[in-house]
Design a protein around this motif. Structure first.
Motif, PDB file in Angstrom:
ATOM      1  N   ALA A   8       6.648   8.377  10.561  1.00 13.93           N
ATOM      2  CA  ALA A   8       6.596   8.360   9.100  1.00 13.93           C
ATOM      3  C   ALA A   8       5.365   9.111   8.589  1.00 13.93           C
ATOM      4  N   VAL A   9       4.225   8.926   9.263  1.00 13.85           N
ATOM      5  CA  VAL A   9       3.009   9.639   8.872  1.00 13.85           C
ATOM      6  C   VAL A   9       3.212  11.141   9.012  1.00 13.85           C
ATOM      7  N   LEU A  13       3.269  14.279   5.933  1.00 15.21           N
ATOM      8  CA  LEU A  13       2.110  15.166   5.865  1.00 15.21           C
ATOM      9  C   LEU A  13       2.448  16.584   6.323  1.00 15.21           C
ATOM     10  N   PRO A  14       3.361  17.272   5.628  1.00 17.00           N
ATOM     11  CA  PRO A  14       3.623  18.675   5.962  1.00 17.00           C
ATOM     12  C   PRO A  14       2.368  19.505   5.718  1.00 17.00           C
ATOM     13  N   TRP A  15       2.207  20.567   6.469  1.00 18.98           N
ATOM     14  CA  TRP A  15       0.954  21.323   6.411  1.00 18.98           C
ATOM     15  C   TRP A  15       0.588  21.830   5.016  1.00 18.98           C
ATOM     16  N   VAL A  98      -0.792   0.330   5.754  1.00 15.30           N
ATOM     17  CA  VAL A  98      -1.348   0.422   7.099  1.00 15.30           C
ATOM     18  C   VAL A  98      -0.693   1.616   7.771  1.00 15.30           C
ATOM     19  N   TYR A  99      -1.518   2.515   8.298  1.00 19.75           N
ATOM     20  CA  TYR A  99      -1.015   3.773   8.833  1.00 19.75           C
ATOM     21  C   TYR A  99      -1.361   3.899  10.316  1.00 19.75           C
ATOM     22  N   LEU A 305      -2.056  10.828  -0.057  1.00 23.05           N
ATOM     23  CA  LEU A 305      -0.875  11.688  -0.162  1.00 23.05           C
ATOM     24  C   LEU A 305       0.368  10.918   0.300  1.00 23.05           C
ATOM     25  N   ILE A 306       0.258  10.197   1.408  1.00 29.30           N
ATOM     26  CA  ILE A 306       1.394   9.406   1.889  1.00 29.30           C
ATOM     27  C   ILE A 306       1.757   8.320   0.880  1.00 29.30           C
ATOM     28  N   ALA A 307       0.760   7.617   0.381  1.00 27.00           N
ATOM     29  CA  ALA A 307       1.013   6.535  -0.578  1.00 27.00           C
ATOM     30  C   ALA A 307       1.681   7.053  -1.843  1.00 27.00           C
TER      31      ALA A 307
END
Length: 311
Positions: A8-9, A13-15, A98-99, A305-307
């Protein structure tokens, strides 16, 4: 509260988006206390290291990463780095996410090198050499390839079989690479050399570097670790992610102690590069060196960014 595993992480997070998030965060700034590095005695093998890396933006987000580094794991076939990241609401302190920290770390580390390379590698760079075959290797290649159109990507490792595994992993991402068979020859030809090893002795020699080369040093984060020799540091224009941490890593700490360079020889950090306070590369023949040791601001940028994508 949401939980994000490695897959998922990685997916979140694409470049291009991650690089942009890091650039925005470096320009904006955050509160980042000095990280703690604690030695963990290990009767069963080499001592380990516990790193604690907090960062926050008041009223927005609070994050902290806990990282373990056990170099002896390589011989056991285990990952040398393990990590977890906690993200809290900066207004009320609630735990938001939590990552899985390993994936977040390798992604943001590679992205930080790409942020630097956008400003330090020559625009016509076409040959990339990645030295190292660990968790970072494929990520470093992919991140660098997202900011420069490389036509030749080589992977070097002490084990050709492990280098071949990295090549295969890159092929799954649509990137063509090959195993480097002669490190000195490839380093002398490469436009960008990215090192992500746990070496304690230099693996890249300054005498190999051609005019205009960019050297990216990521792996050595402690004073007794080293990826490039004194000649490489002496020949290059020096840039870092953050001065206080970078000068404690062996690639800079050792030549500083020997009087080969001075702290004033560091031209700029990532904030100064991103904001344009320093122009980055200033000549076609200039050899540039970027030393990265990791910065908690980068973790916070990635977690936010993920959140944001998760809602």
């Amino acid at each position: 509260m949401q939980m994000f595993d490695a897959a998922a992480v990685r997916a979140a997070l694409p470049w291009p988006g991650l690089i942009a998030a890091l650039e925005e965060m470096f320009a904006r700034g955050a509160d980042v206390p000095q990280r703690q590095s604690l030695t963990i005695a290990n009767p069963k093998g080499d001592d380990g290291t516990l790193l604690l890396m907090p960062a926050w933006i008041g009223g927005d987000s609070i994050g902290v990463k806990a990282v373990t580094f056990f170099p002896g794991n390589t011989a056991l076939g285990l990952a040398t780095i393990n990590a977890a990241y906690l993200l809290f609401d900066g207004a009320d302190g609630r735990l938001k996410g939590v990552y899985e920290g390993d994936e977040l770390t390798v992604r943001r580390t590679a992205a930080a090198s790409a942020v630097a390379a956008k400003r330090l590698a020559r625009a016509d760079a076409r040959h990339l050499l990645v030295v190292g075959t660990g968790q970072l290797s494929a990520n470093m290649a992919a991140a660098h390839a997202s900011v420069r159109p490389f036509t030749r990507i080589e992977i070097y490792g002490r084990s050709p079989d492990k280098a071949a595994q990295v090549v295969a992993a890159l092929a799954e991402e649509g990137l063509t690479a090959q195993v480097c068979e002669d490190l000195a020859a490839s380093a002398a030809a490469a436009d960008v050399i990215s090192c992500c090893t746990s070496a304690t002795q230099p693996v890249v020699r300054g005498a190999w570097l051609k005019p205009g080369a960019h050297l990216d040093l990521v792996g050595a984060f402690k004073g007794d670790m080293r990826e490039a020799d004194d000649e490489a540091v002496r020949r290059a224009s020096l840039f870092v992610d953050l001065r206080p941490g970078a000068i404690l890593a062996g690639d800079l700490a050792q030549p500083l102690a020997a009087g080969i360079i001075a702290e004033s020889d560091i031209r700029a950090d990532l904030k100064e590069l991103v904001t344009g306070a320093h122009p980055g590369r200033t000549g076609e023949d200039e050899i540039t060196l970027f030393k990265s040791v990791g910065y908690a601001l980068e973790d916070l940028a990635a977690a936010r960014l993920i959140a944001g994508q998760a809602g």
